[in-house]
Design a protein around this motif. Sequence first.
Motif, mmCIF file in Angstrom:
data_model
loop_
_atom_site.group_PDB
_atom_site.id
_atom_site.type_symbol
_atom_site.label_atom_id
_atom_site.label_comp_id
_atom_site.label_asym_id
_atom_site.label_seq_id
_atom_site.Cartn_x
_atom_site.Cartn_y
_atom_site.Cartn_z
ATOM 1 N N PRO A 63 0.804 -1.227 0.000
ATOM 2 C CA PRO A 63 0.000 0.000 0.000
ATOM 3 C C PRO A 63 0.836 1.276 0.000
ATOM 4 O O PRO A 63 0.497 2.248 -0.678
ATOM 5 N N ILE A 64 1.942 1.287 0.741
ATOM 6 C CA ILE A 64 2.774 2.488 0.782
ATOM 7 C C ILE A 64 3.440 2.722 -0.564
ATOM 8 O O ILE A 64 3.515 3.853 -1.041
ATOM 9 N N ALA A 65 3.916 1.666 -1.205
ATOM 10 C CA ALA A 65 4.523 1.823 -2.534
ATOM 11 C C ALA A 65 3.480 2.295 -3.542
ATOM 12 O O ALA A 65 3.785 3.103 -4.420
ATOM 13 N N GLY A 66 2.252 1.816 -3.423
ATOM 14 C CA GLY A 66 1.187 2.285 -4.308
ATOM 15 C C GLY A 66 0.879 3.758 -4.095
ATOM 16 O O GLY A 66 0.671 4.512 -5.056
ATOM 17 N N LEU A 67 0.852 4.191 -2.841
ATOM 18 C CA LEU A 67 0.624 5.608 -2.562
ATOM 19 C C LEU A 67 1.777 6.469 -3.056
ATOM 20 O O LEU A 67 1.562 7.588 -3.555
ATOM 21 N N MET A 68 2.995 5.981 -2.928
ATOM 22 C CA MET A 68 4.149 6.721 -3.452
ATOM 23 C C MET A 68 4.074 6.835 -4.967
ATOM 24 O O MET A 68 4.397 7.873 -5.538
ATOM 25 N N ALA A 69 3.646 5.771 -5.642
ATOM 26 C CA ALA A 69 3.493 5.821 -7.099
ATOM 27 C C ALA A 69 2.446 6.856 -7.483
ATOM 28 O O ALA A 69 2.646 7.638 -8.426
ATOM 29 N N LEU A 70 1.334 6.887 -6.754
ATOM 30 C CA LEU A 70 0.300 7.880 -7.026
ATOM 31 C C LEU A 70 0.811 9.291 -6.771
ATOM 32 O O LEU A 70 0.563 10.205 -7.573
ATOM 33 N N PHE A 95 9.852 12.615 -11.885
ATOM 34 C CA PHE A 95 8.697 12.175 -11.109
ATOM 35 C C PHE A 95 8.021 10.978 -11.775
ATOM 36 O O PHE A 95 7.564 10.054 -11.093
ATOM 37 N N ALA A 96 7.944 10.972 -13.093
ATOM 38 C CA ALA A 96 7.331 9.841 -13.800
ATOM 39 C C ALA A 96 8.154 8.566 -13.605
ATOM 40 O O ALA A 96 7.591 7.485 -13.383
ATOM 41 N N VAL A 97 9.469 8.693 -13.654
ATOM 42 C CA VAL A 97 10.335 7.532 -13.429
ATOM 43 C C VAL A 97 10.184 7.039 -11.990
ATOM 44 O O VAL A 97 10.117 5.827 -11.739
ATOM 45 N N GLY A 98 10.099 7.958 -11.037
ATOM 46 C CA GLY A 98 9.882 7.572 -9.646
ATOM 47 C C GLY A 98 8.559 6.859 -9.464
ATOM 48 O O GLY A 98 8.449 5.898 -8.703
#
Length: 82
Positions: free
Chosen positions: A17-24, A51-54
């Motif tokens: 979930p945290i990685a998904g929120l970071m992607a968003l 930011f897109a690469v991140g």
Amino acid sequence: MSDGSDRTTVTDGYVVPIAGLMALLFAVMAGLTAPRAFSGEPTEALLPIGFAVGSLAALRLSQRHAAANADADAEMSDDETA
């Protein structure tokens, strides 16, 4: 980080979930900085691209961790049935 027992670590349920929120978050920041990149100098395009690469990296991390958890769960259920 295991002591040899079948217990999972505390952080197992939080990575995806945290990685998904970071992607968003990175995707939103890339979208917010994109207009400046289109109307400014070419060097200003590096910020939204970064930011897109991140965002893609965080999404990939989330997918890899979810797949690893699914594989571990499948192995555990196979061991229980055997």
